[in-house]
Design a protein around this motif. Sequence first.
Motif, PDB file in Angstrom:
ATOM      1  N   MET A 100      -9.807  30.279   8.751  1.00  0.00           N
ATOM      2  CA  MET A 100     -10.523  29.429   9.481  1.00  0.00           C
ATOM      3  C   MET A 100     -11.356  28.408   9.102  1.00  0.00           C
ATOM      4  O   MET A 100     -12.000  28.805   7.998  1.00  0.00           O
ATOM      5  CB  MET A 100     -11.627  30.852  10.122  1.00  0.00           C
ATOM      6  N   GLY A 157     -13.625  25.316  10.258  1.00  0.00           N
ATOM      7  CA  GLY A 157     -14.334  24.413  11.325  1.00  0.00           C
ATOM      8  C   GLY A 157     -14.020  24.939  12.644  1.00  0.00           C
ATOM      9  O   GLY A 157     -13.774  24.152  13.555  1.00  0.00           O
ATOM     10  N   GLY A 158     -13.834  26.456  12.815  1.00  0.00           N
ATOM     11  CA  GLY A 158     -13.878  26.689  14.254  1.00  0.00           C
ATOM     12  C   GLY A 158     -12.334  26.991  14.518  1.00  0.00           C
ATOM     13  O   GLY A 158     -12.054  27.314  15.772  1.00  0.00           O
ATOM     14  N   ALA A 159     -11.518  26.527  13.745  1.00  0.00           N
ATOM     15  CA  ALA A 159      -9.870  26.585  14.077  1.00  0.00           C
ATOM     16  C   ALA A 159      -9.297  27.210  13.004  1.00  0.00           C
ATOM     17  O   ALA A 159      -9.691  27.128  11.680  1.00  0.00           O
ATOM     18  CB  ALA A 159      -9.475  25.400  14.485  1.00  0.00           C
ATOM     19  N   SER A 183      -6.889  19.506  16.663  1.00  0.00           N
ATOM     20  CA  SER A 183      -5.727  20.827  16.960  1.00  0.00           C
ATOM     21  C   SER A 183      -4.449  20.148  17.333  1.00  0.00           C
ATOM     22  O   SER A 183      -4.116  19.259  18.006  1.00  0.00           O
ATOM     23  CB  SER A 183      -6.149  21.518  18.402  1.00  0.00           C
ATOM     24  N   HIS A 191     -18.544  31.928  18.535  1.00  0.00           N
ATOM     25  CA  HIS A 191     -17.738  30.889  19.361  1.00  0.00           C
ATOM     26  C   HIS A 191     -16.396  31.182  19.612  1.00  0.00           C
ATOM     27  O   HIS A 191     -15.653  30.997  20.746  1.00  0.00           O
ATOM     28  CB  HIS A 191     -18.132  29.534  18.950  1.00  0.00           C
ATOM     29  N   ALA A 192     -15.735  31.843  18.603  1.00  0.00           N
ATOM     30  CA  ALA A 192     -14.095  32.044  18.756  1.00  0.00           C
ATOM     31  C   ALA A 192     -13.729  33.159  19.673  1.00  0.00           C
ATOM     32  O   ALA A 192     -12.713  33.365  19.990  1.00  0.00           O
ATOM     33  CB  ALA A 192     -13.813  32.277  17.463  1.00  0.00           C
ATOM     34  N   ASP A 220     -10.441  32.147  20.891  1.00  0.00           N
ATOM     35  CA  ASP A 220     -10.358  30.822  20.759  1.00  0.00           C
ATOM     36  C   ASP A 220     -10.358  30.482  19.428  1.00  0.00           C
ATOM     37  O   ASP A 220     -11.556  30.339  18.637  1.00  0.00           O
ATOM     38  CB  ASP A 220     -11.557  30.258  21.662  1.00  0.00           C
ATOM     39  N   LEU A 221      -8.988  29.981  18.761  1.00  0.00           N
ATOM     40  CA  LEU A 221      -9.011  29.861  17.229  1.00  0.00           C
ATOM     41  C   LEU A 221      -8.684  28.221  17.193  1.00  0.00           C
ATOM     42  O   LEU A 221      -7.940  27.900  16.096  1.00  0.00           O
ATOM     43  CB  LEU A 221      -7.810  30.708  16.790  1.00  0.00           C
ATOM     44  N   GLY A 222      -9.046  27.544  18.066  1.00  0.00           N
ATOM     45  CA  GLY A 222      -8.685  26.045  18.133  1.00  0.00           C
ATOM     46  C   GLY A 222      -7.323  25.424  18.663  1.00  0.00           C
ATOM     47  O   GLY A 222      -7.196  24.270  18.821  1.00  0.00           O
ATOM     48  N   PRO A 225     -13.565  35.376  12.200  1.00  0.00           N
ATOM     49  CA  PRO A 225     -14.184  34.195  13.255  1.00  0.00           C
ATOM     50  C   PRO A 225     -15.493  34.320  13.528  1.00  0.00           C
ATOM     51  O   PRO A 225     -16.213  35.015  13.506  1.00  0.00           O
ATOM     52  CB  PRO A 225     -13.350  34.339  14.487  1.00  0.00           C
ATOM     53  N   GLY A 226     -16.272  32.866  13.689  1.00  0.00           N
ATOM     54  CA  GLY A 226     -17.419  32.969  14.260  1.00  0.00           C
ATOM     55  C   GLY A 226     -17.510  33.421  15.656  1.00  0.00           C
ATOM     56  O   GLY A 226     -16.649  33.679  16.354  1.00  0.00           O
TER      57      GLY A 226
END
Length: 601
Positions: free
Chosen positions: A430, A432-434, A395, A491-492, A540-542, A488-489
């Motif tokens: 998006m 890898g989670g970011a 990040s 977790h985001a 939470d975008l990384g 987003p997933g």
Amino acid sequence: MIVAVHNCRPYLDRCLTSLLIQRVSREIVVVDDGSTDGSTELLDLYASHHRGVIRVIRQEHSGGAGRPRNVGISHARGRYVFFCDADDYLGPEALERMLAMADRNDSDIVLGKIVGHDRRAPVSMFRQSAERAPLGGSAVYNSLSCFKLFRREMLERHAIRFDETLLVGEDVVFTAHAYCHAGVISVVADYDCYHLVDRPDGSSIMQQDGSRDPVSWLRMIRRPIELVVAHVRPGALRDHLLRRHFRLDAFGALGVPFLTAGELQRREIVAEVADLCDRWLTDGVRARLTVIDRNRIAALQDIDRLVRLAHIESAVVRRELTELRWDGENRLVVSGRVELSALEQEGRPKLVAGGLALVLRLRHSGTEPPPDVVVPVTGDCDGFTGLIDVAGLRSGVWDVQVTVECEGITRLARFGADRDGRVAQPVPRMVGGAVALPYFTRPHGNLSLDVGGHVMSVPASVRLTRTRWAAGPRLMIDGEIVVGTGTPGAHAVRHLVWRERWSGLERHEPVAVGAGGAFATQQMVGRLSPGTWDAYLELDLGGPPARFRIEAEAVAIVPQRTWWRGLVRRSVRPYATAGKGRLSTVVRTATPRTFVRRILR
């Protein structure tokens, strides 16, 4: 504050005014070094209007800044001295901030950020403020100008003075000597303290022909080197300080000045550099040098080779971005072309470049920079392509550069400012989670990549699809999220945030995330205190947490609900705000006293 003045009438008003408005206890010692342009009369006027603050000392013209500055030191009475050239000026809060830094840390030297106006200003030591900057572990020694705050007791104790025999470089000798004895060095980097001004008429000493004659400069630079050797024990610190003089002073003379010099002067330059190396180039210094400088050392007996190395080092890296897009695997495709073009000199050589790669450099605020990420490319200088695996980047904000090699020398340059007119900024993705946001910087237009949304606004949409009341009473909310062109997933999604508009009070509620960016949440509205509450979804975008207002249409919002709890009536009215249409809710309570007041009105 010490100001040396010689024929600076057009600049004196601005300079002296900037010193007078400093909000610190101060004295201004102005040494008039034989001015003949009206500066003397203006100084008399200032001194008469600011008695006890401005003192003017007159002397015959000495030819340089060394003697008037020394005279100023001898008349100074404050705890600290600060040198300001008469054509420069200070920011309004400069001395206040620098003195506060000195008082907090008992500093011997404080560097304040220098900015240039049509003049180059030092940069490396001003990347971040430092309460205590280590002399050997920071870039402060790169700055050898005297435009700093110096503890006067230190100057007196060690007899630190300007060399009056030098017309240029006198501040280099002075400041190097001061660094050798400074116990605490501090840096103010978050404010423009000193404004370095170029004179349009070219009348300053540093603008005169021959002011930076390379042979004279090399002979001058022996003096600070001798001071370092005399006052700093052999070891890593001494090698760090000497490296600065070899890299910027000795080998700097083998760059562009070497190309512009005649054959005889080139031989004089080489002789001076060779002697400096024989006397003070230790293994520790050599290990700290760049590849091109080590090549120069090896070529000191070969002037033609030194000329070619100077051409390689000073060559213009011409580069063009020709393509920028995402591929199907969430990699950023970067294509371009590059060439090395030697400066316009007689007998300009052709430079054959190779060893291409893209280099990603993470912006950082710490003392230890993280390692660069090297991206191999396919193709050659006429057309190359690199694939940036964004999922593998941490990040932060990554600046994209291109590196090209020529005869073992590597040149590095920012990339993207020159680009094909068909190149467009890719949409965020998006990965890898970011969230990854490629963009072109302002004002230069270079290519950078923001992973996590640190400096770029994330184009995201949080839209309300349905609301309904459930027992409780609970306000049930359904919606959908889009970030860039994707979703987003789970977790985001952090939580739903209700924020009271006037008090700033917040309540957080969990969110359930479904497929395709759908989400659902509920709010026990009975827990909300009276007021107007705005709804946000926090993601939470990384990078830093990102909040987005929930967009809403009036047709998707349930009507007001009212209920009694004992003798208290509570009402909750969700609504879509006017204009942009965002979800908010008004919570009200009414007691018997409220009804009585209404009746009595």
